[in-house]
Write an enzyme that holds these catalytic residues in place. Sequence first.
Site, PDB file in Angstrom:
ATOM      1  N   ASN A  17       0.838  -1.217   0.000  1.00  0.00           N
ATOM      2  CA  ASN A  17       0.000   0.000   0.000  1.00  0.00           C
ATOM      3  C   ASN A  17       0.863   1.253   0.000  1.00  0.00           C
ATOM      4  O   ASN A  17       0.549   2.232  -0.684  1.00  0.00           O
ATOM      5  CB  ASN A  17      -0.973  -0.018   1.182  1.00  0.00           C
ATOM      6  CG  ASN A  17      -2.190  -0.869   0.893  1.00  0.00           C
ATOM      7  OD1 ASN A  17      -3.056  -0.476   0.111  1.00  0.00           O
ATOM      8  ND2 ASN A  17      -2.236  -2.059   1.480  1.00  0.00           N
ATOM      9  N   HIS A 114      -8.471  -1.251   5.488  1.00  0.00           N
ATOM     10  CA  HIS A 114      -8.810  -2.537   6.113  1.00  0.00           C
ATOM     11  C   HIS A 114      -9.316  -3.475   5.023  1.00  0.00           C
ATOM     12  O   HIS A 114     -10.183  -3.088   4.233  1.00  0.00           O
ATOM     13  CB  HIS A 114      -9.880  -2.333   7.194  1.00  0.00           C
ATOM     14  CG  HIS A 114     -10.172  -3.596   7.928  1.00  0.00           C
ATOM     15  ND1 HIS A 114      -9.327  -4.109   8.888  1.00  0.00           N
ATOM     16  CD2 HIS A 114     -11.188  -4.483   7.827  1.00  0.00           C
ATOM     17  CE1 HIS A 114      -9.817  -5.247   9.340  1.00  0.00           C
ATOM     18  NE2 HIS A 114     -10.953  -5.503   8.711  1.00  0.00           N
TER      19      HIS A 114
HETATM   20  C1  GRF Z   1      -3.459  -4.780   3.664  1.00  0.00           C
HETATM   21  O1  GRF Z   1      -4.363  -5.751   3.212  1.00  0.00           O
HETATM   22  C2  GRF Z   1      -4.084  -3.925   4.716  1.00  0.00           C
HETATM   23  O2  GRF Z   1      -5.442  -3.716   4.535  1.00  0.00           O
HETATM   24  C3  GRF Z   1      -3.886  -4.761   5.933  1.00  0.00           C
HETATM   25  O3  GRF Z   1      -2.624  -5.364   5.787  1.00  0.00           O
HETATM   26  C4  GRF Z   1      -2.299  -5.414   4.408  1.00  0.00           C
HETATM   27  C5  GRF Z   1      -1.030  -4.637   4.264  1.00  0.00           C
HETATM   28  O4  GRF Z   1      -0.388  -4.910   3.108  1.00  0.00           O
HETATM   29  N1  GRF Z   1      -4.054  -3.958   7.115  1.00  0.00           N
HETATM   30  P1  GRF Z   1       0.897  -4.067   2.694  1.00  0.00           P
HETATM   31  O5  GRF Z   1       1.896  -4.111   3.839  1.00  0.00           O
HETATM   32  O6  GRF Z   1       0.469  -2.683   2.360  1.00  0.00           O
HETATM   33  O7  GRF Z   1       1.428  -4.813   1.501  1.00  0.00           O
END
Ligand code: GRF
Length: 214
Positions: A17, A114
């Site tokens: 993300n 989330h």
């Molecule tokens: C995402 O699915 C977020 O919603 C959750 O953990 C994951 C994080 O993925 N809280 P990244 O570290 O951004 O790849």
Amino acid sequence: MAHKLRLGVLASGGGSNLQAIMNAAAAGQLDAEVATVISDVECGAQERARRAGVPSVFINRRDKARYPAREVFDDAVLEALQAQEVGLVCHAGYLRIMTPKLVQAYEGRMMNTHPALLPSFGGYGMIGHHVHQAVLDYGCKVSGCTIHFVTEGTDEGPIILQRAVPVEEDDTAETLAARILPIEHELYPQAIQLFAEGRLRIEGRRVRILPKAE
Ligand code: GRF
């Protein structure tokens, strides 16, 4: 262009993300820039920040001598955010529950993603694989993701954007997660841009998305 919104991204995981946010910023899709990445464990997000040349801060939650209590730890996080004049804090796979002091310092200026449709499958312990397994165990036909403001209750803040993702017959927690994650990557930068444009108005539990100024 007017001064860009400065983002502080909090991450504990792979950082995909974070990557999506940095990519959107680099592509000129955001009136915002990642000013700092803060992580509490050694993780992929730190490496991604390093590669992108974005400053990162490692506040090691396992260093109990330095951070004997959550309050001390969160004070260090707050200091790091303030030092970078962060205007919006983005949780991106950050796995720590925060103190009320830290949440209040960025009230209405802190977001989280989330990987489910809140208010279902959220709250304490509902992280990563556990979320998707719970969705499957319940027999849901749809899941999805939610970008929301952060308040003191875990995953309880006002919802900014959501998108549904169908559950397939042969889904496992892994396959479902893999279909939801790219949707988070699309929605998170959109939510940030709406914030940067001043188009998110919190009215109680509702977040109104205001029309774009002409
Ligand atoms: C995402 O699915 C977020 O919603 C959750 O953990 C994951 C994080 O993925 N809280 P990244 O570290 O951004 O790849």
